[in-house]
Design an enzyme around this catalytic site. Structure first.
Site, PDB file in Angstrom:
ATOM      1  N   CYS A 163      -9.234 -11.807  19.043  1.00  0.00           N
ATOM      2  CA  CYS A 163      -9.795 -10.586  19.611  1.00  0.00           C
ATOM      3  C   CYS A 163     -11.099 -10.301  18.873  1.00  0.00           C
ATOM      4  O   CYS A 163     -11.139 -10.356  17.642  1.00  0.00           O
ATOM      5  CB  CYS A 163      -8.833  -9.423  19.413  1.00  0.00           C
ATOM      6  SG  CYS A 163      -7.167  -9.799  19.976  1.00  0.00           S
ATOM      7  N   LYS A 210      -3.039   4.693   7.004  1.00  0.00           N
ATOM      8  CA  LYS A 210      -3.170   5.275   8.337  1.00  0.00           C
ATOM      9  C   LYS A 210      -3.109   6.807   8.261  1.00  0.00           C
ATOM     10  O   LYS A 210      -2.157   7.357   7.731  1.00  0.00           O
ATOM     11  CB  LYS A 210      -2.051   4.751   9.233  1.00  0.00           C
ATOM     12  CG  LYS A 210      -2.130   3.251   9.450  1.00  0.00           C
ATOM     13  CD  LYS A 210      -0.980   2.747  10.295  1.00  0.00           C
ATOM     14  CE  LYS A 210      -1.027   1.241  10.419  1.00  0.00           C
ATOM     15  NZ  LYS A 210      -0.610   0.550   9.163  1.00  0.00           N
ATOM     16  N   ARG A 213      -8.956  -8.029  10.869  1.00  0.00           N
ATOM     17  CA  ARG A 213      -8.945  -9.052   9.816  1.00  0.00           C
ATOM     18  C   ARG A 213      -9.854 -10.218  10.171  1.00  0.00           C
ATOM     19  O   ARG A 213      -9.571 -11.360   9.839  1.00  0.00           O
ATOM     20  CB  ARG A 213      -7.516  -9.523   9.542  1.00  0.00           C
ATOM     21  CG  ARG A 213      -6.640  -8.383   9.056  1.00  0.00           C
ATOM     22  CD  ARG A 213      -5.404  -8.757   8.299  1.00  0.00           C
ATOM     23  NE  ARG A 213      -4.685  -7.513   8.061  1.00  0.00           N
ATOM     24  CZ  ARG A 213      -3.732  -7.046   8.841  1.00  0.00           C
ATOM     25  NH1 ARG A 213      -3.317  -7.746   9.887  1.00  0.00           N
ATOM     26  NH2 ARG A 213      -3.169  -5.879   8.591  1.00  0.00           N
ATOM     27  N   ARG A 271       7.296  -0.115   1.701  1.00  0.00           N
ATOM     28  CA  ARG A 271       7.155  -1.215   2.648  1.00  0.00           C
ATOM     29  C   ARG A 271       5.932  -2.062   2.319  1.00  0.00           C
ATOM     30  O   ARG A 271       4.975  -1.582   1.715  1.00  0.00           O
ATOM     31  CB  ARG A 271       7.067  -0.700   4.082  1.00  0.00           C
ATOM     32  CG  ARG A 271       5.971   0.329   4.326  1.00  0.00           C
ATOM     33  CD  ARG A 271       6.415   1.245   5.480  1.00  0.00           C
ATOM     34  NE  ARG A 271       5.362   2.153   5.937  1.00  0.00           N
ATOM     35  CZ  ARG A 271       5.059   3.296   5.341  1.00  0.00           C
ATOM     36  NH1 ARG A 271       5.670   3.655   4.234  1.00  0.00           N
ATOM     37  NH2 ARG A 271       4.116   4.075   5.833  1.00  0.00           N
ATOM     38  N   CYS A 284     -11.171  -7.782  15.879  1.00  0.00           N
ATOM     39  CA  CYS A 284     -10.061  -7.946  14.924  1.00  0.00           C
ATOM     40  C   CYS A 284     -10.338  -7.287  13.576  1.00  0.00           C
ATOM     41  O   CYS A 284     -11.371  -7.519  12.948  1.00  0.00           O
ATOM     42  CB  CYS A 284      -9.792  -9.427  14.692  1.00  0.00           C
ATOM     43  SG  CYS A 284      -8.495  -9.722  13.470  1.00  0.00           S
ATOM     44  N   CYS A 286      -4.187 -17.177  14.973  1.00  0.00           N
ATOM     45  CA  CYS A 286      -3.729 -16.473  16.167  1.00  0.00           C
ATOM     46  C   CYS A 286      -3.896 -17.443  17.329  1.00  0.00           C
ATOM     47  O   CYS A 286      -4.634 -18.426  17.226  1.00  0.00           O
ATOM     48  CB  CYS A 286      -4.590 -15.244  16.433  1.00  0.00           C
ATOM     49  SG  CYS A 286      -4.310 -13.897  15.268  1.00  0.00           S
ATOM     50  N   ASP A 318     -11.547  -0.223  13.755  1.00  0.00           N
ATOM     51  CA  ASP A 318     -12.011  -0.357  12.372  1.00  0.00           C
ATOM     52  C   ASP A 318     -13.457  -0.861  12.330  1.00  0.00           C
ATOM     53  O   ASP A 318     -13.841  -1.710  13.136  1.00  0.00           O
ATOM     54  CB  ASP A 318     -11.112  -1.331  11.596  1.00  0.00           C
ATOM     55  CG  ASP A 318      -9.709  -0.777  11.419  1.00  0.00           C
ATOM     56  OD1 ASP A 318      -9.575   0.441  11.233  1.00  0.00           O
ATOM     57  OD2 ASP A 318      -8.744  -1.575  11.470  1.00  0.00           O
ATOM     58  N   ARG A 326       0.822  -1.207   0.000  1.00  0.00           N
ATOM     59  CA  ARG A 326       0.000   0.000   0.000  1.00  0.00           C
ATOM     60  C   ARG A 326       0.853   1.252   0.000  1.00  0.00           C
ATOM     61  O   ARG A 326       0.481   2.265  -0.558  1.00  0.00           O
ATOM     62  CB  ARG A 326      -0.907  -0.033   1.227  1.00  0.00           C
ATOM     63  CG  ARG A 326      -1.540   1.284   1.583  1.00  0.00           C
ATOM     64  CD  ARG A 326      -2.765   1.076   2.438  1.00  0.00           C
ATOM     65  NE  ARG A 326      -3.741   0.265   1.730  1.00  0.00           N
ATOM     66  CZ  ARG A 326      -4.729  -0.405   2.334  1.00  0.00           C
ATOM     67  NH1 ARG A 326      -4.848  -0.372   3.638  1.00  0.00           N
ATOM     68  NH2 ARG A 326      -5.576  -1.106   1.619  1.00  0.00           N
ATOM     69  N   TYR A 327       1.979   1.181   0.687  1.00  0.00           N
ATOM     70  CA  TYR A 327       2.855   2.342   0.831  1.00  0.00           C
ATOM     71  C   TYR A 327       4.071   2.158  -0.075  1.00  0.00           C
ATOM     72  O   TYR A 327       4.421   1.034  -0.432  1.00  0.00           O
ATOM     73  CB  TYR A 327       3.303   2.474   2.287  1.00  0.00           C
ATOM     74  CG  TYR A 327       2.188   2.726   3.267  1.00  0.00           C
ATOM     75  CD1 TYR A 327       1.576   3.979   3.337  1.00  0.00           C
ATOM     76  CD2 TYR A 327       1.746   1.726   4.123  1.00  0.00           C
ATOM     77  CE1 TYR A 327       0.558   4.223   4.248  1.00  0.00           C
ATOM     78  CE2 TYR A 327       0.725   1.961   5.044  1.00  0.00           C
ATOM     79  CZ  TYR A 327       0.142   3.213   5.104  1.00  0.00           C
ATOM     80  OH  TYR A 327      -0.862   3.453   6.009  1.00  0.00           O
ATOM     81  N   ASP A 364      -7.150   4.056  10.339  1.00  0.00           N
ATOM     82  CA  ASP A 364      -6.789   3.383   9.098  1.00  0.00           C
ATOM     83  C   ASP A 364      -8.003   3.588   8.190  1.00  0.00           C
ATOM     84  O   ASP A 364      -9.078   3.036   8.446  1.00  0.00           O
ATOM     85  CB  ASP A 364      -6.483   1.899   9.358  1.00  0.00           C
ATOM     86  CG  ASP A 364      -5.360   1.412   8.454  1.00  0.00           C
ATOM     87  OD1 ASP A 364      -5.243   1.937   7.327  1.00  0.00           O
ATOM     88  OD2 ASP A 364      -4.612   0.513   8.865  1.00  0.00           O
TER      89      ASP A 364
HETATM   90  C1  LIG Z   1       0.171  -0.371   9.027  1.00  0.00           C
HETATM   91  C2  LIG Z   1       0.630  -0.836   7.727  1.00  0.00           C
HETATM   92  C3  LIG Z   1       1.985  -0.754   7.382  1.00  0.00           C
HETATM   93  C4  LIG Z   1       3.030  -0.165   8.312  1.00  0.00           C
HETATM   94  O1  LIG Z   1       2.775   1.196   8.528  1.00  0.00           O
HETATM   95  P1  LIG Z   1       3.804   2.072   9.387  1.00  0.00           P
HETATM   96  O2  LIG Z   1       3.096   3.376   9.548  1.00  0.00           O
HETATM   97  O3  LIG Z   1       5.059   2.150   8.607  1.00  0.00           O
HETATM   98  O4  LIG Z   1       3.992   1.347  10.680  1.00  0.00           O
HETATM   99  C5  LIG Z   1       2.357  -1.187   6.131  1.00  0.00           C
HETATM  100  N1  LIG Z   1       1.465  -1.692   5.260  1.00  0.00           N
HETATM  101  C6  LIG Z   1       0.142  -1.770   5.569  1.00  0.00           C
HETATM  102  C7  LIG Z   1      -0.804  -2.300   4.549  1.00  0.00           C
HETATM  103  C8  LIG Z   1      -0.314  -1.355   6.816  1.00  0.00           C
HETATM  104  O5  LIG Z   1      -1.612  -1.455   7.118  1.00  0.00           O
END
Ligand SMILES: *Cc1c(COP(=O)(O)O)cnc(C)c1O
Length: 356
Positions: free
Chosen positions: A106, A321, A111, A93, A109, A102, A277, A89-90, A314
């Site tokens: 929870c 986020k 997910r 990363r 959750c 798990c 969420d 998504r980002y 989120d």
């Molecule tokens: C939360 C999340 C991350 C990590 O986000 P950071 O703000 O870097 O901790 C990476 N990918 C996805 C899809 C996430 O939901």
């Protein structure tokens, strides 16, 4: 793991269930599976259905009611999966959903659509299927040099065997452009005995590895969890926490202040406070955003800065986020910014206007 409480009748043998709790098991039973480790069950109050830990893991009839705006996949993760189980998504990363199991489920959750299902796509995934998925995810990461951070979550990756964890970490570490690996887990809070010397010695071979611990309430921060965190921190694993803001569970300044301060004594830095969420059946858990902002206002300045996490939503629909902050900037007077401090006192800062 084998001795977990998995159904209504076992639960009824250790807790005095209320009508709202037993009703969750009536008819076709709970849609979202139940699992509570014996350790975590030992922390539950058999007589008080409002106990925060009990509310977060014992189903009630409320979770069967879908409210407006609730979605199976509120974060639209499935739209951002270039291969199954890998969310990109980002820019730099990825999130690797390494398992669907798990040790404890929870009730809020994010997910709940996929974890613990036990069907073809669920926790009965045979080893070959799992390794095939991991191979596809690793191939994607290796082919994308912009990925410098791999967050391994799930499900809970620490429910995997030592051998599987070592396989996965070693394969991720072998990709040259991956700088850091992160593990997201609730195991130290729900199954602290899983943090064995052997597991810790495996993880530390693949440094830098960071860990985010899911914690909900100060009652989880037992001496057992303290020992688990000590082993992890002593192995050089930087520890952060993530907490979901939950109505009637932890939505007050005193509770969260105690949680975050005590985490610091366990060398865990509060990282995220999440707005809950809107998964199906979560209305009874969700607070207003105003409540979250007031809690942050009640922490910032009043206690150690390290004890104040980032409050985030989120964004439903896959926006990622989004941080939320109380507004301390209360106005402007020509070249002066009017600011309010944590006590509500007003100050000005000489802030030159930006000239085009
Ligand atoms: C939360 C999340 C991350 C990590 O986000 P950071 O703000 O870097 O901790 C990476 N990918 C996805 C899809 C996430 O939901």
């Amino acid at each position: 793991m084998r001795h977990r409480v998995r159904d209504g009748s076992s639960l009824a043998s250790i807790l005095r269930l209320t009508q709202a709790e037993s009703a969750a098991f009536a008819g076709t039973g709970v849609a979202f599976p139940l699992a509570i480790t014996p350790y975590y069950a030992s922390l539950l109050d058999p007589d008080n259905p409002d106990q925060p830990l009990r509310r977060s893991v014992v189903p009630t009839i409320h979770e069967t009611l879908r409210a407006q705006g609730e979605l199976d996949d509120p974060l639209a993760e499935e739209a951002d999966e270039p291969v199954p189980g890998l969310v990109h998504r980002y820019p730099d990363r990825v999130l690797l959903l390494a398992t669907e199991s798990c040790s404890v489920y929870c009730r809020y959750c994010t997910r709940s659509r996929l974890v613990g299902r036990g069907h073809a796509a669920g926790e009965t995934h045979g080893e070959p299927v799992r390794y095939r998925r991991w191979e596809a995810a690793l191939q994607y990461i290796a082919a994308h040099p912009e990925i410098r951070d791999v967050l391994v979550s799930g499900g809970d990756p620490l429910t995997l065997s030592d051998d599987s964890i070592e396989w996965l970490l070693s394969r991720i570490r072998a990709i040259g452009h991956v700088e850091i690996i992160r593990l997201g887990t609730k195991v130290p809070a729900v199954l602290p005995m899983r943090i064995t010397p052997r597991l810790v010695s495996i993880i530390r071979r693949y440094h830098p590895v960071w860990m985010s611990l899911h914690v909900t309430h100060p009652d989880e921060l037992t001496s057992d969890m303290g020992r688990a965190c000590e082993c992890l921190a002593d192995a050089g694993i930087p520890l952060g926490s993530q907490t979901v803001l939950l109505s009637g569970v932890n939505d007050s300044v005193p509770v969260l202040k105690q949680l975050f301060q005590k985490l610091l004594t366990m060398r865990v830095r509060p990282y995220y406070l999440y707005q809950c969420d809107p998964i199906p059946g979560s209305a009874h858990f969700r607070t207003s955003v105003a409540t979250g902002l007031e809690i942050i206002r009640g922490l910032r300045g009043h206690t150690t800065g390290y004890a104040v996490p980032n409050y985030v939503i989120d964004a439903p629909g896959g926006g990622g986020k989004i941080p939320l902050q109380p507004d301390y900037c209360v106005g402007r007077d020509d070249d002066e910014l009017i600011l309010e401090n944590y006590q509500g006192r007003t100050f000005t800062y000489p802030d030159p206007k930006v000239h085009a």
